[in-house]
Motif scaffolding. Structure first.
Motif, PDB file in Angstrom:
ATOM      1  N   VAL A  26      -6.274   2.856  -6.853  1.00  0.00           N
ATOM      2  CA  VAL A  26      -4.853   3.186  -6.673  1.00  0.00           C
ATOM      3  C   VAL A  26      -4.039   1.913  -6.464  1.00  0.00           C
ATOM      4  O   VAL A  26      -2.986   1.722  -7.083  1.00  0.00           O
ATOM      5  CB  VAL A  26      -4.674   4.149  -5.478  1.00  0.00           C
ATOM      6  N   ASN A  77       0.567   4.200  -2.923  1.00  0.00           N
ATOM      7  CA  ASN A  77       0.301   5.613  -2.644  1.00  0.00           C
ATOM      8  C   ASN A  77       1.468   6.498  -3.054  1.00  0.00           C
ATOM      9  O   ASN A  77       1.274   7.651  -3.455  1.00  0.00           O
ATOM     10  CB  ASN A  77       0.004   5.801  -1.154  1.00  0.00           C
ATOM     11  N   VAL A  93       1.441   7.710  -6.835  1.00  0.00           N
ATOM     12  CA  VAL A  93       0.259   8.420  -7.344  1.00  0.00           C
ATOM     13  C   VAL A  93       0.652   9.712  -8.055  1.00  0.00           C
ATOM     14  O   VAL A  93       0.158  10.014  -9.152  1.00  0.00           O
ATOM     15  CB  VAL A  93      -0.736   8.719  -6.204  1.00  0.00           C
ATOM     16  N   GLU A 136       0.816  -1.217   0.000  1.00  0.00           N
ATOM     17  CA  GLU A 136       0.000   0.000   0.000  1.00  0.00           C
ATOM     18  C   GLU A 136       0.848   1.265   0.000  1.00  0.00           C
ATOM     19  O   GLU A 136       0.535   2.238  -0.698  1.00  0.00           O
ATOM     20  CB  GLU A 136      -0.931  -0.002   1.212  1.00  0.00           C
TER      21      GLU A 136
END
Length: 288
Positions: A188, A167, A170, A163
């Protein structure tokens, strides 16, 4: 593709990257990278970071000049090989520093700033190719140049399934005209998973093709893997702050420009693939 053509591609990738990195470090860009690197060797206790940045920049710029002159002066090739080995090994050894790890995620090999450090592994095979070409077979050069490509695609590709990494990319993906569409299709995390799966897939196919001496498969894999490293270069133009008027390249810019080295690695693998099956690139004559 001949040895001369491949050598020219390798020299161009090194020349551009060494020049940009050299001026960037010389102008003080990414001081944290300098501090973390030389803290590992306890040098910051004796020399301050700005001076170390300048010295690092000079070494990169000297290396860029050697890339040019060693092409005509064989006597300089040993010097080039030695300096490039130092440029690669000094940061690579710092992977054993806790500053490169994300302890909350298990530490090494779950790396944070180490993502940019593992890219230095690409330099050694390129220097060996340019400076000691006759010391190894072309197949050995191809295998040696495959190792850093596999290292980066497997390692960074696998991180895309976490994760924090999803992120973290992005800002790169959403500003890219070539990749932003992923967020229209996936979440995402889903987009990051797709990118990671792509990296791992082509690293695997490339390794299989080289090992099994399958040149046509290798060529497809080179194109697929090469797309990764060409795409990252577009981030220099699309990602906010990649270039800086004050320091030429930001930390992000330095991270991205290193991917040029892998294009050189793939050029060597391409030369090997063509040597196995030149018919890929040689038009077949049609008999009347």
């Amino acid at each position: 593709m001949t040895n001369n053509q491949t050598s020219n591609i390798v020299r161009i990738t090194l020349l551009i990257s060494f020049t940009l990195l050299g001026f960037s470090f010389f102008l003080g860009s990414n001081a944290n990278a300098i501090t973390h690197t030389f803290n590992f060797y306890l040098l910051t206790e004796w020399v301050d970071t700005p001076l170390l940045s300048i010295l690092t920049g000079i070494v990169f710029l000297v290396s860029a000049l050697l890339v040019i002159f060693a092409a005509r002066e064989p006597a300089l090739r040993s010097v080039l090989l030695t300096i490039v080995a130092i440029l690669a090994l000094v940061p690579l050894f710092t992977l054993f520093s806790e500053t490169r790890w994300i302890a909350s995620l298990g530490g090494f090999p779950i790396i944070g700033s180490g993502q940019g450090i593992i890219k230095y592994a690409a330099l050694l095979p390129l220097a060996v190719y340019l400076c000691k070409y006759d010391a190894m077979s072309l197949r050995q050069h191809a295998l040696l140049n495959f190792l850093p490509v596999a290292l980066v695609l497997y390692w960074i590709g696998a991180m895309k399934f976490f994760e924090f990494e999803a992120n973290g990319i992005v800002s790169l993906v959403e500003t890219s005209p070539f990749m932003s569409w992923l967020y229209a299709i996936f979440t995402v995390q889903g987009a990051s998973n797709a990118i990671g799966a792509y990296d791992v897939l082509f690293a695997t196919v490339l390794g299989f093709a080289i090992w099994m001496k399958a040149p046509r498969v290798a060529f497809i894999a080179v194109v697929g893997a090469g797309a990764v490293f060409v795409m990252t270069q577009t981030f220099l133009l699309t990602a906010e702050g990649a270039f800086s008027s004050a320091t030429l390249l930001s930390g992000l810019g330095q991270f991205v420009i290193k991917d040029l080295w892998f294009i050189g690695n793939l050029a060597v693998i391409t030369q090997y693939s063509i040597s196995l099956d030149k018919s890929i690139f040689v038009p077949q004559q049609v008999e009347a």
